[in-house]
Design a protein around this motif. Structure first.
Motif, PDB file in Angstrom:
ATOM      1  N   UNK A  15    -174.295 -12.520  -0.106  1.00 11.28           N
ATOM      2  CA  UNK A  15    -172.992 -12.688  -0.757  1.00 11.28           C
ATOM      3  C   UNK A  15    -171.910 -11.914  -0.009  1.00 11.28           C
ATOM      4  N   UNK A  16    -172.231 -10.687   0.367  1.00 14.98           N
ATOM      5  CA  UNK A  16    -171.267  -9.879   1.105  1.00 14.98           C
ATOM      6  C   UNK A  16    -170.982 -10.492   2.468  1.00 14.98           C
ATOM      7  N   UNK A  17    -172.026 -10.963   3.150  1.00 13.18           N
ATOM      8  CA  UNK A  17    -171.830 -11.588   4.455  1.00 13.18           C
ATOM      9  C   UNK A  17    -170.966 -12.835   4.320  1.00 13.18           C
ATOM     10  N   UNK A  18    -171.189 -13.608   3.275  1.00 18.42           N
ATOM     11  CA  UNK A  18    -170.393 -14.816   3.061  1.00 18.42           C
ATOM     12  C   UNK A  18    -168.927 -14.476   2.861  1.00 18.42           C
ATOM     13  N   UNK A  19    -168.664 -13.461   2.048  1.00 19.52           N
ATOM     14  CA  UNK A  19    -167.272 -13.049   1.819  1.00 19.52           C
ATOM     15  C   UNK A  19    -166.618 -12.592   3.118  1.00 19.52           C
ATOM     16  N   UNK A  20    -167.338 -11.764   3.881  1.00 16.54           N
ATOM     17  CA  UNK A  20    -166.775 -11.231   5.121  1.00 16.54           C
ATOM     18  C   UNK A  20    -166.524 -12.332   6.144  1.00 16.54           C
ATOM     19  N   UNK A  72    -172.235 -19.664  10.327  1.00 15.38           N
ATOM     20  CA  UNK A  72    -172.800 -18.605   9.493  1.00 15.38           C
ATOM     21  C   UNK A  72    -172.534 -18.855   8.016  1.00 15.38           C
ATOM     22  N   UNK A  73    -171.319 -19.300   7.693  1.00 12.90           N
ATOM     23  CA  UNK A  73    -170.987 -19.613   6.307  1.00 12.90           C
ATOM     24  C   UNK A  73    -171.903 -20.722   5.798  1.00 12.90           C
TER      25      UNK A  73
END
Length: 522
Positions: free
Chosen positions: A358-363, A291-292
Motif C-alpha cells: 500500500x505504501x509503495x503504491x502511494x509513493x 510498478x503500480x
C-alpha cells in the motif's frame, strides 16, 4: 484593442440607470409580492446571479429584511448589476423595487473598471466568460460601442467581474481571452488553443496536489530490491528501475545527459502516440506505471487483475490506478501556483497499519503525478508570446544516484524562435543554436545545499546566474567562476556574465510565457 471603461466609482451606472432609479422602475419583480418591504423602509440586497435575456437582465436578489430573515426574489431590469453587488432597496408597489441612487452608484464597486497591474502584470493572459452585452447610447459622429460584464476565470482576480467597452458586441455566454496591455486596455487574442490551455491549468492544479518527491519511492524500491522475500516480479522491476538511473559522475558525458532527459518521463506520451514501443521500456514514468500495475493486485481489498488487464497499455493503466492511490492526497496537500519551478520537495509519511505494498503504491503514484506536473507545466508554458515569438518548454525531473542517495535534478529548457525562423522552410536543417535557449536547473547536493542555475544561450553566447541558499556555498562557487569561464571558453562558447548570488532567485509576479531575462543582444 479593447478599452476597459474608465468611469469612476461615482459614475459607474449610466445616466439612464440613475434616471430609472429615481423613478423607482429600476428593478421589476417577476412575481408580484405586496408587502415584501414595509412602506418607508429600505432593506439590503445582494445580487446572487445575473442572466441576460434579450435586452433585459434577470437577477436573483437575496434580501435581508428588517426582522433579520432573508428571502430571495427574481427581478428583471434594463441595466445589470454585477454578481455580488450590494444594494439598498425599497418597494414602491407589489411589482417594483426601487434602488437608492447613492447605493446604486456604490453597488458596482465589485465590478472592475480598471486593472491593478501590480496584481495582474502587463502581458497576463486573462480568461473570462461574458455575462452581459448591451449597446451604449450613440452621439452624432461616434462609432458604435458596446458594454459587457465579464466574469474572470483565472489570475489573482478570478471570480471578479470586469466591465469592458468594445467596438463590437460580445456574445453572451462566450469565453474570451485577452492580454493585459495597461490598467485600462486589453487586446483580444484568438480563442483557438486557449481552452486547451485552461484545461491544462486545471489539470495541473489537480496533479500538483497529488504529487510527492521521487526520493521517497526510490528509497522504498531500494528496500524492496534488497528484500529476499516478496513478489519476485515486483522486485525485478524495482531492480531494473534503480539500475537505469544515472550516476552523478556520468553526467559529464553529453550522451548520458541526453539519454537521461529522453527517459525522464516527459516524452512518454509522445513515444506512445508514435508507436515507439521499444523506446518506452527505460522511461522512468513507464517503469513507475508498471510498478503500480504490479503492486495494485496485492493490496488488500483490491480485485485481482487478470494477466491480460495487467499487460494492458500504460496509457489505460495510469488514470484509474493513480486516482485510486491518490484520492486522499488532494484533500491534505497545499495548492501550488501552476507553473511553479522548481517543484518544492514533498515526502509522504507512512500511514499507520498500512502494508508495504500500500505504501509503495502511494509513493509510486505520487511520483507519477510529480512527473505529470512537470509535463503539464511544459504544456502550460508553450505557446506564442506577445511579440510573436514561439516558445517551447520542456520541464522534467531526473533522479541522479549520489552514493547511496538519490538527488532529484529538476530541469527546464525553453527554446524561442522568431516569426522569421518559424516561417523558414529550411528550419529543421538550420543550426538549433540560432534560436534563443534558456535553461533552469534546481537540485540539492550535499554538502552544498540547494542550488539553482539560470542560463541563456543565443548565437553561441552563454550567460548565467547561480543561486546558493547556503552563504558559504555561494562564496565557494563565486571563487570558482573564473575556472568555469575558462572551461566554457575551451568548449568554444562565447561567455558573457557569470554571477553567483546567495539565497534563491526572485519570485515576484511573473506571467506565463512572459518571464524573460535580460537579452544581451538587445
Amino acid at each position: 484593442m479593447t478599452e476597459i471603461n474608465s468611469l469612476g466609482a461615482q459614475t459607474v451606472l449610466p445616466a439612464q440607470a440613475a434616471k430609472a432609479a429615481m423613478t423607482g422602475e429600476l428593478l421589476r419583480l417577476l412575481q408580484p409580492q405586496p408587502g415584501l418591504v414595509a412602506p418607508g423602509e429600505a432593506v439590503r440586497a445582494e445580487v446572487v446571479s445575473l442572466k441576460q435575456l434579450g435586452q433585459d437582465f434577470q437577477m436573483l436578489l437575496r434580501l435581508t429584511l428588517a426582522n433579520g430573515s432573508q428571502t430571495q426574489v427574481q427581478t428583471s431590469a434594463s441595466q445589470p448589476f454585477a454578481q455580488g453587488s450590494q444594494l439598498l432597496v425599497s418597494q414602491t408597489d407589489g411589482n417594483r423595487l426601487a434602488v437608492m441612487v447613492q447605493q446604486a452608484n456604490a453597488s458596482n464597486v465589485s465590478t472592475l473598471t480598471r486593472l491593478d497591474t501590480t496584481q495582474i502584470p502587463l502581458g497576463t493572459l486573462l480568461q473570462g466568460k461574458v455575462l452581459t452585452s448591451q449597446a451604449l447610447p450613440l452621439n452624432p459622429g461616434e462609432a458604435a460601442s458596446f458594454r459587457s460584464l465579464v466574469s474572470l476565470l483565472n489570475s489573482s482576480q478570478a471570480g471578479a467581474t470586469l466591465s469592458i467597452d468594445s467596438p463590437r458586441p460580445l456574445p453572451v455566454g462566450s469565453l474570451l481571452s485577452a492580454l493585459v496591455q495597461g490598467d485600462q486596455s486589453l487586446r483580444f487574442v484568438p480563442l483557438s488553443g486557449r481552452q486547451e490551455q485552461l484545461l491544462v491549468g486545471q489539470q495541473l492544479a489537480s496533479q500538483q496536489a497529488r504529487q510527492a518527491s521521487l526520493p521517497g519511492v526510490l528509497s522504498a524500491l531500494q528496500q524492496l530490491a534488497s528484500a529476499p522475500e516478496g513478489n519476485r516480479e515486483l522486485r525485478a522491476s524495482a531492480e531494473r528501475l534503480l539500475a537505469s538511473l544515472p550516476d552523478a559522475r556520468q553526467l559529464g558525458d553529453p550522451k548520458t545527459v541526453a539519454s537521461a532527459l529522453n527517459n525522464s518521463g516527459v516524452f512518454l506520451e509522445a513515444k506512445l502516440l508514435g508507436g515507439l514501443g521499444a523506446a518506452v521500456a527505460p522511461d522512468i514514468k513507464a517503469q513507475l506505471l508498471r510498478l503500480v500495475a504490479q503492486a495494485l493486485p496485492g493490496v488488500p481489498g483490491n480485485p485481482q487483475l487478470s494477466p491480460a488487464i495487467a499487460a494492458n497499455t500504460l496509457a489505460q493503466v495510469l488514470p484509474g490506478m493513480a486516482r485510486s492511490a491518490l484520492g486522499m492526497l488532494e484533500r491534505v496537500s497545499p495548492r501550488l501556483q501552476p507553473g511553479t519551478f522548481p517543484l518544492p520537495s514533498r515526502l509522504l509519511q507512512s500511514l499507520e497499519q498500512e502494508g508495504d505494498l500500500q505504501q509503495l503504491l502511494r509513493l509510486a503514484a505520487a511520483a507519477v503525478s510529480r512527473l505529470q506536473s512537470h509535463a503539464l507545466s511544459s504544456l502550460q508554458q508553450t505557446g506564442t508570446l506577445e511579440n510573436g515569438n514561439l516558445q517551447t518548454t520542456w520541464q522534467t525531473e531526473i533522479p541522479v544516484r549520489h552514493g547511496q542517495e538519490f538527488i532529484p535534478l529538476q530541469a527546464k529548457l525553453q527554446r524561442e524562435d522568431t516569426p522569421q525562423q518559424q516561417a523558414d522552410p529550411q528550419r529543421e536543417q538550420r543550426d538549433p543554436l540560432e534560436s534563443l535557449w534558456r535553461i533552469e536547473l534546481a537540485f540539492d547536493l550535499p554538502p552544498l545545499g540547494p542550488l539553482q542555475v539560470q542560463a541563456q544561450l543565443i548565437q553561441g553566447r552563454l550567460s548565467g546566474q547561480l543561486w546558493a541558499e547556503i552563504p558559504e556555498t555561494a562564496r565557494l562557487i563565486d571563487s570558482q567562476l573564473g575556472s568555469l569561464r575558462a572551461r566554457l571558453l575551451d568548449r568554444g562558447l562565447d561567455v558573457g556574465d557569470l554571477e553567483c548570488h546567495p539565497g534563491t532567485p526572485p519570485q515576484g509576479p511573473r506571467t506565463r510565457l512572459e518571464q524573460r531575462w535580460v537579452d544581451e543582444t538587445a
